[in-house]
Design a protein around this motif. Structure first.
Motif, PDB file in Angstrom:
ATOM      1  N   TYR A  96     -18.145  34.752  15.524  1.00  0.00           N
ATOM      2  CA  TYR A  96     -18.509  36.074  15.921  1.00  0.00           C
ATOM      3  C   TYR A  96     -19.061  37.250  14.545  1.00  0.00           C
ATOM      4  O   TYR A  96     -19.326  38.058  14.414  1.00  0.00           O
ATOM      5  CB  TYR A  96     -17.091  37.100  16.400  1.00  0.00           C
ATOM      6  N   GLU A  97     -18.385  36.862  13.382  1.00  0.00           N
ATOM      7  CA  GLU A  97     -18.308  37.361  12.015  1.00  0.00           C
ATOM      8  C   GLU A  97     -19.504  37.397  11.621  1.00  0.00           C
ATOM      9  O   GLU A  97     -20.499  38.612  11.564  1.00  0.00           O
ATOM     10  CB  GLU A  97     -17.154  36.832  10.566  1.00  0.00           C
ATOM     11  N   ARG A  98     -20.590  36.165  11.665  1.00  0.00           N
ATOM     12  CA  ARG A  98     -21.583  36.045  11.615  1.00  0.00           C
ATOM     13  C   ARG A  98     -22.481  36.348  11.719  1.00  0.00           C
ATOM     14  O   ARG A  98     -23.678  37.176  11.657  1.00  0.00           O
ATOM     15  CB  ARG A  98     -22.125  34.047  11.516  1.00  0.00           C
ATOM     16  N   LYS A  99     -22.656  36.558  13.600  1.00  0.00           N
ATOM     17  CA  LYS A  99     -23.644  37.200  14.491  1.00  0.00           C
ATOM     18  C   LYS A  99     -23.748  38.558  14.118  1.00  0.00           C
ATOM     19  O   LYS A  99     -24.131  39.534  14.514  1.00  0.00           O
ATOM     20  CB  LYS A  99     -23.277  37.345  15.703  1.00  0.00           C
ATOM     21  N   SER A 100     -22.020  39.104  13.796  1.00  0.00           N
ATOM     22  CA  SER A 100     -22.358  40.306  13.748  1.00  0.00           C
ATOM     23  C   SER A 100     -22.739  41.150  11.927  1.00  0.00           C
ATOM     24  O   SER A 100     -23.043  42.382  11.820  1.00  0.00           O
ATOM     25  CB  SER A 100     -20.387  40.970  13.044  1.00  0.00           C
ATOM     26  N   ASN A 135     -25.130  39.874  10.477  1.00  0.00           N
ATOM     27  CA  ASN A 135     -26.773  39.360  11.015  1.00  0.00           C
ATOM     28  C   ASN A 135     -27.095  40.998  11.931  1.00  0.00           C
ATOM     29  O   ASN A 135     -28.763  41.179  11.877  1.00  0.00           O
ATOM     30  CB  ASN A 135     -26.756  38.181  11.856  1.00  0.00           C
ATOM     31  N   ALA A 136     -26.398  41.221  12.868  1.00  0.00           N
ATOM     32  CA  ALA A 136     -26.886  42.282  13.297  1.00  0.00           C
ATOM     33  C   ALA A 136     -26.801  43.615  13.046  1.00  0.00           C
ATOM     34  O   ALA A 136     -27.488  44.592  13.993  1.00  0.00           O
ATOM     35  CB  ALA A 136     -26.117  42.625  14.374  1.00  0.00           C
ATOM     36  N   GLU A 137     -26.708  43.438  12.227  1.00  0.00           N
ATOM     37  CA  GLU A 137     -26.454  44.968  10.750  1.00  0.00           C
ATOM     38  C   GLU A 137     -27.802  45.153  10.217  1.00  0.00           C
ATOM     39  O   GLU A 137     -28.190  44.504   9.721  1.00  0.00           O
ATOM     40  CB  GLU A 137     -25.131  45.499   9.854  1.00  0.00           C
TER      41      GLU A 137
END
Length: 96
Positions: A88-92, A94-96
């Motif tokens: 979840y942290e990695r996806k967050s 990458n979304a920034e």
């Protein structure tokens, strides 16, 4: 039917493989921490935890050991939850 013709216990081998996977997580964590010069938990730590935990849980179920079953099942919940946080942290990020 748990034994080979030559008398080797399949479940004992599975138990040792599970323990080896579970123990490997500490080596992975130690090497990464040495490299970073601080205590860190690489994502591989959680994958080894899950692989070892699932294998040891299967062994515990086969042995019908309720203490071992509860311990491994509880641990697996924690390992999956921590892996979820990492993903979840990695996806967050990458979304920034």
């Amino acid at each position: 039917m748990d034994k080979l013709i030559i008398g080797i216990d399949y479940w004992l081998i599975i138990g040792f493989i599970g323990q080896a996977l579970f123990s490997a997580r500490f080596i992975v964590q130690w090497l990464k921490s040495e490299k970073e010069k601080k205590s860190v938990f690489p994502v591989a730590f959680w994958y080894f935890s899950i692989a070892g935990g699932v294998t040891l849980l299967a062994y515990a179920i086969h042995r019908k050991d309720p203490v071992f079953i509860v311990g491994q099942a509880t641990g697996l919940f924690i390992y999956f939850r921590n892996l979820y946080f990492v993903i979840y942290e990695r996806k967050s990020l990458n979304a920034e």
